[in-house]
Design a protein around this motif. Sequence first.
Motif, PDB file in Angstrom:
ATOM      1  N   VAL A 273       0.872  -1.393   0.641  1.00  0.00           N
ATOM      2  CA  VAL A 273      -0.198   0.303  -0.237  1.00  0.00           C
ATOM      3  C   VAL A 273       0.250   0.986   0.209  1.00  0.00           C
ATOM      4  O   VAL A 273       0.455   2.327  -0.434  1.00  0.00           O
ATOM      5  CB  VAL A 273      -0.604  -0.100   1.145  1.00  0.00           C
ATOM      6  N   GLN A 274       1.822   1.238   0.482  1.00  0.00           N
ATOM      7  CA  GLN A 274       2.993   1.903   1.359  1.00  0.00           C
ATOM      8  C   GLN A 274       3.587   2.524  -0.304  1.00  0.00           C
ATOM      9  O   GLN A 274       3.841   3.915  -1.377  1.00  0.00           O
ATOM     10  CB  GLN A 274       4.198   2.323   1.894  1.00  0.00           C
ATOM     11  N   ILE A 275       4.286   1.726  -1.402  1.00  0.00           N
ATOM     12  CA  ILE A 275       4.956   1.955  -1.888  1.00  0.00           C
ATOM     13  C   ILE A 275       3.522   2.456  -3.017  1.00  0.00           C
ATOM     14  O   ILE A 275       3.937   3.347  -4.283  1.00  0.00           O
ATOM     15  CB  ILE A 275       5.166   0.492  -2.733  1.00  0.00           C
ATOM     16  N   ALA A 276       2.559   1.669  -3.336  1.00  0.00           N
ATOM     17  CA  ALA A 276       0.965   1.615  -4.593  1.00  0.00           C
ATOM     18  C   ALA A 276       0.881   3.365  -4.118  1.00  0.00           C
ATOM     19  O   ALA A 276       0.534   4.120  -5.448  1.00  0.00           O
ATOM     20  CB  ALA A 276       0.292   0.968  -4.235  1.00  0.00           C
ATOM     21  N   HIS A 277       0.452   3.867  -3.186  1.00  0.00           N
ATOM     22  CA  HIS A 277       0.108   5.638  -3.123  1.00  0.00           C
ATOM     23  C   HIS A 277       1.244   6.300  -2.992  1.00  0.00           C
ATOM     24  O   HIS A 277       0.693   7.888  -3.389  1.00  0.00           O
ATOM     25  CB  HIS A 277      -0.320   5.840  -1.548  1.00  0.00           C
ATOM     26  N   LEU A 278       2.525   5.820  -3.337  1.00  0.00           N
ATOM     27  CA  LEU A 278       3.198   6.987  -3.557  1.00  0.00           C
ATOM     28  C   LEU A 278       3.149   7.646  -5.088  1.00  0.00           C
ATOM     29  O   LEU A 278       3.183   8.738  -5.544  1.00  0.00           O
ATOM     30  CB  LEU A 278       4.465   6.467  -3.009  1.00  0.00           C
TER      31      LEU A 278
ATOM     32  N   LYS B 248       0.140   7.337  -6.113  1.00  0.00           N
ATOM     33  CA  LYS B 248      -1.407   7.632  -6.444  1.00  0.00           C
ATOM     34  C   LYS B 248      -2.137   6.133  -7.328  1.00  0.00           C
ATOM     35  O   LYS B 248      -3.320   6.586  -7.370  1.00  0.00           O
ATOM     36  CB  LYS B 248      -1.453   8.834  -7.606  1.00  0.00           C
ATOM     37  N   ALA B 249      -1.399   4.915  -6.985  1.00  0.00           N
ATOM     38  CA  ALA B 249      -2.393   3.816  -7.862  1.00  0.00           C
ATOM     39  C   ALA B 249      -2.966   3.082  -5.941  1.00  0.00           C
ATOM     40  O   ALA B 249      -2.550   3.481  -5.650  1.00  0.00           O
ATOM     41  CB  ALA B 249      -1.441   2.668  -7.961  1.00  0.00           C
ATOM     42  N   ARG B 250      -3.865   2.252  -6.777  1.00  0.00           N
ATOM     43  CA  ARG B 250      -4.689   1.421  -5.562  1.00  0.00           C
ATOM     44  C   ARG B 250      -4.356   0.342  -5.534  1.00  0.00           C
ATOM     45  O   ARG B 250      -4.045  -0.101  -6.630  1.00  0.00           O
ATOM     46  CB  ARG B 250      -5.960   2.298  -6.686  1.00  0.00           C
ATOM     47  N   VAL B 251      -4.691  -0.176  -4.125  1.00  0.00           N
ATOM     48  CA  VAL B 251      -5.002  -1.655  -4.181  1.00  0.00           C
ATOM     49  C   VAL B 251      -5.892  -1.733  -3.549  1.00  0.00           C
ATOM     50  O   VAL B 251      -6.443  -1.287  -2.847  1.00  0.00           O
ATOM     51  CB  VAL B 251      -3.365  -1.753  -2.842  1.00  0.00           C
ATOM     52  N   PHE B 252      -6.243  -3.226  -4.145  1.00  0.00           N
ATOM     53  CA  PHE B 252      -7.645  -3.523  -4.403  1.00  0.00           C
ATOM     54  C   PHE B 252      -7.393  -5.324  -3.232  1.00  0.00           C
ATOM     55  O   PHE B 252      -5.980  -5.771  -4.103  1.00  0.00           O
ATOM     56  CB  PHE B 252      -8.757  -4.112  -5.738  1.00  0.00           C
ATOM     57  N   VAL B 253      -7.889  -5.451  -2.738  1.00  0.00           N
ATOM     58  CA  VAL B 253      -7.364  -6.685  -2.137  1.00  0.00           C
ATOM     59  C   VAL B 253      -8.569  -7.615  -2.171  1.00  0.00           C
ATOM     60  O   VAL B 253     -10.507  -7.434  -1.533  1.00  0.00           O
ATOM     61  CB  VAL B 253      -6.751  -6.900  -0.181  1.00  0.00           C
TER      62      VAL B 253
ATOM     63  N   THR C 136       7.888  12.499  -0.314  1.00  0.00           N
ATOM     64  CA  THR C 136       7.085  10.662  -0.349  1.00  0.00           C
ATOM     65  C   THR C 136       6.308  10.095   0.877  1.00  0.00           C
ATOM     66  O   THR C 136       4.857   9.963   0.530  1.00  0.00           O
ATOM     67  CB  THR C 136       8.319   9.525  -0.276  1.00  0.00           C
ATOM     68  N   GLU C 137       6.487  10.840   1.806  1.00  0.00           N
ATOM     69  CA  GLU C 137       5.149  11.066   3.127  1.00  0.00           C
ATOM     70  C   GLU C 137       4.312  11.698   2.406  1.00  0.00           C
ATOM     71  O   GLU C 137       3.121  10.878   3.248  1.00  0.00           O
ATOM     72  CB  GLU C 137       5.958  11.361   4.674  1.00  0.00           C
ATOM     73  N   LYS C 138       4.133  12.955   2.540  1.00  0.00           N
ATOM     74  CA  LYS C 138       2.875  13.856   2.075  1.00  0.00           C
ATOM     75  C   LYS C 138       2.178  13.135   0.902  1.00  0.00           C
ATOM     76  O   LYS C 138       1.064  13.330   1.062  1.00  0.00           O
ATOM     77  CB  LYS C 138       3.697  15.085   1.717  1.00  0.00           C
ATOM     78  N   ARG C 139       3.405  12.622  -0.172  1.00  0.00           N
ATOM     79  CA  ARG C 139       1.992  11.961  -1.039  1.00  0.00           C
ATOM     80  C   ARG C 139       1.521  10.460  -0.654  1.00  0.00           C
ATOM     81  O   ARG C 139       0.355  10.722  -1.181  1.00  0.00           O
ATOM     82  CB  ARG C 139       3.057  11.713  -1.899  1.00  0.00           C
ATOM     83  N   ILE C 140       2.137   9.422  -0.027  1.00  0.00           N
ATOM     84  CA  ILE C 140       1.209   8.820   0.447  1.00  0.00           C
ATOM     85  C   ILE C 140       0.599   9.104   1.618  1.00  0.00           C
ATOM     86  O   ILE C 140      -1.016   8.583   1.293  1.00  0.00           O
ATOM     87  CB  ILE C 140       2.074   7.775   1.491  1.00  0.00           C
ATOM     88  N   ALA C 141       0.246  10.368   2.098  1.00  0.00           N
ATOM     89  CA  ALA C 141      -0.570  10.376   3.269  1.00  0.00           C
ATOM     90  C   ALA C 141      -1.890  11.062   2.714  1.00  0.00           C
ATOM     91  O   ALA C 141      -3.230  11.075   2.636  1.00  0.00           O
ATOM     92  CB  ALA C 141      -0.079  11.651   4.223  1.00  0.00           C
ATOM     93  N   ALA C 142      -1.527  11.739   1.304  1.00  0.00           N
ATOM     94  CA  ALA C 142      -2.529  12.408   0.242  1.00  0.00           C
ATOM     95  C   ALA C 142      -2.639  11.511   0.013  1.00  0.00           C
ATOM     96  O   ALA C 142      -4.120  11.580  -0.248  1.00  0.00           O
ATOM     97  CB  ALA C 142      -1.809  13.189  -0.427  1.00  0.00           C
TER      98      ALA C 142
ATOM     99  N   LYS D  87      -4.333   8.556   1.001  1.00  0.00           N
ATOM    100  CA  LYS D  87      -4.822   6.938   1.793  1.00  0.00           C
ATOM    101  C   LYS D  87      -6.263   7.593   1.667  1.00  0.00           C
ATOM    102  O   LYS D  87      -6.763   8.793   1.358  1.00  0.00           O
ATOM    103  CB  LYS D  87      -4.945   8.168   3.507  1.00  0.00           C
ATOM    104  N   PRO D  88      -7.216   6.711   1.491  1.00  0.00           N
ATOM    105  CA  PRO D  88      -8.390   5.943   0.951  1.00  0.00           C
ATOM    106  C   PRO D  88      -9.233   7.058   1.980  1.00  0.00           C
ATOM    107  O   PRO D  88      -8.816   7.084   2.889  1.00  0.00           O
ATOM    108  CB  PRO D  88      -8.907   4.955   0.932  1.00  0.00           C
ATOM    109  N   ILE D  89     -10.449   7.370   0.932  1.00  0.00           N
ATOM    110  CA  ILE D  89     -11.363   8.307   1.967  1.00  0.00           C
ATOM    111  C   ILE D  89     -12.111   6.953   2.829  1.00  0.00           C
ATOM    112  O   ILE D  89     -12.390   6.191   2.181  1.00  0.00           O
ATOM    113  CB  ILE D  89     -11.792   9.654   1.582  1.00  0.00           C
ATOM    114  N   ASP D  90     -12.778   7.381   4.095  1.00  0.00           N
ATOM    115  CA  ASP D  90     -13.791   6.356   4.198  1.00  0.00           C
ATOM    116  C   ASP D  90     -14.848   5.951   3.394  1.00  0.00           C
ATOM    117  O   ASP D  90     -15.062   7.844   2.682  1.00  0.00           O
ATOM    118  CB  ASP D  90     -14.076   6.550   5.981  1.00  0.00           C
ATOM    119  N   CYS D  91     -15.154   4.815   3.570  1.00  0.00           N
ATOM    120  CA  CYS D  91     -16.298   4.876   2.409  1.00  0.00           C
ATOM    121  C   CYS D  91     -17.601   3.973   2.869  1.00  0.00           C
ATOM    122  O   CYS D  91     -17.732   2.675   2.167  1.00  0.00           O
ATOM    123  CB  CYS D  91     -16.341   3.969   1.421  1.00  0.00           C
ATOM    124  N   PRO D  92     -18.321   4.501   3.477  1.00  0.00           N
ATOM    125  CA  PRO D  92     -19.241   3.546   4.413  1.00  0.00           C
ATOM    126  C   PRO D  92     -20.533   3.027   3.637  1.00  0.00           C
ATOM    127  O   PRO D  92     -20.583   3.899   1.984  1.00  0.00           O
ATOM    128  CB  PRO D  92     -20.180   4.662   4.951  1.00  0.00           C
ATOM    129  N   LEU D  93     -21.149   2.118   3.740  1.00  0.00           N
ATOM    130  CA  LEU D  93     -21.754   1.604   2.529  1.00  0.00           C
ATOM    131  C   LEU D  93     -23.181   2.102   2.401  1.00  0.00           C
ATOM    132  O   LEU D  93     -23.640   1.430   3.772  1.00  0.00           O
ATOM    133  CB  LEU D  93     -22.214   0.237   3.122  1.00  0.00           C
TER     134      LEU D  93
END
Length: 617
Positions: free
Chosen positions: A55-60, A62-67, A497-503, A505-511
């Motif tokens: 996740v850390q690598i991907a978010h750098l 702006k890529a996403r990770v689906f599990v 790098t730290e700021k990009r990863i933090a930026a 981060k996915p926002i909460d998405c309640p169902l």
Amino acid sequence: MLSPRNYIELLAPARDIECAKAALNHGADAIYIGAPKFSARKAASVSTEDITEIVQIAHLYKARVFVALNTLLYDKELEEAKKIAWDMYHAGVDALIVQDYALLQMRDMPPIELHSSTQMDNRTAERAKYHESQGFKQVVLARELSLEQIKEIADKTTVRLEAFIHGALCVSYSGRCFMSQAICGRSANRGECSQPCRLPYTILSSEGETIASNNYALSLRDNNQTENIEKMMLAGVSSFKIEGRLKDPSYVANITLHYRRIIDDIITRHPEYIRSSEGIVKTQLTADPERSFNRGFTTYFMNGRQRDIHNPITPKSMGQPLGKACRVTKNSFSIDKCKVGVNNNDGLCFIKGNKLIGIKVNKVENGILFPDKLNGLQNGLMLYRNSDTEFDNLIKQARTIRQIPIDITAGLSPRGDIEVQAIDKEGNIGVATFPCINLSDAKDMSATQRIAEQQLVKTGGTAYTVENLYVEESVCCFFINSSIWNDIRRKALQDLTEKRIAANKPIDCPLEIDTQATYPQKEADAQIGVLNNTAKEYLLEHGCTMTEWGYERQTDYKGRTVMTTKHCLMYAMGKCLKQHPEARKMLPLCLIDEEHKNNRYTVMCDCANCQMIIKRD
């Protein structure tokens, strides 16, 4: 205003952290990876710790990770599945791919984006629209759909649509294959498929006549939509998915890079589309899908029904077509009109007597190949390369990097310290400073500027490349050596790098579930695949009565449908009943598993729905 479908995503598979890095390094906008448990590829489960790192690598970038948490679940597994969902949420995962409706019904689930797995049988606009109403943000379409069917679904929904573009094909509608469960208790819907579709069969007519033997009647060629990507995008697909969570990093790298180039070219010509991640891939590698594992290629049903969608000869990799054998001697041969180089240790294969035969190249001299053995090779037989030594080495040795363009500025901070800023296109700023108090005055300001410029553009080993560099005159008044500039630059890039990863981060998405939406079927039989009471409760609340538990909770499969498929053996034999009604006398066909003779199946044609039904005898 741009719709979510305008953001185009190349989605690559990852069986582990090395495959994830290969996918991201070669241009993936998103990756999908198996949860630590309850993934539809049980052999490709990944630990929470590795997923957190991915996740850390991907978010750098702006890529996403689906599990993938996409198996059917028993009652006793629900709490553990919920815990894994929370673990994935805390790891920063962008979405979960799910199949079991219980995950929509359970309380206290994490506010994480959900995607409707292709195992949920998304082959109609009605079903895709229903899943959109249940809060899914992305729907993984059935592999069997044509361009027209995809467009129909897109026109009737607003949810993001994900479609498979490359790799292995399940012959059955996904989520509707119970053959493995019926013969050995290994459920495809539980991530344990034994792949009976890749076995050889004898095909008998209704009168007992042998139509074919040792025939891989259900083994499909591999999907390759290279020529259809633009059409699929225009039809409404926004996420382009490569199959292959069991493939190695070399395969992932090659195929990802191949489609990265295609999608980038399309986006360049269609400014209404935007790439969903960042980073420019720089590599010496020229991608070529034919040089990676493949069973021969098909566009499947994308452009309508085709004859040669399966490979009756072999379920193994055929690889790259080379040309026909010629000048065969007792220990050597050549390949007529071969346009590519063949190298020592390459693996070749050819078809003879309805059988795939392999040979290994020991030596190549002046276009003459000396194999370990000829294995019956004859002049005129078509040769394929299914093990490419040079290409595998090239992928491993290629200097592939994915870099994010940034600007760097060097000046004085408000406090009077040396300050370096690394700024990306999104407006994220990495900052590092160095106190001026111990610096001496510069004797040659131009030399100071030259040193600064030389050191600040050195981003080797990082994810960045400097597009613009600004060194203010104010900092050139001081003598600053190379090591100081290097230290400030490293810290500024790390801060960025730290700021990009933090930026990212996915926002909460309640169902958000439309409780008034009615499930597309009024009754749920064993094929719907309900294994727990929570899913049963969910369906009942949405107007669907469950008539029996899913196949995994059944004990007798005799006479039951174990596969429903768009692949039709009658059509493949040139005897489609719509054009050849007289061929109906051949039905029902009988399939006999040649490796397990007691496994016999009855094959019927459902011409009204243009599909084939297979039942266990």
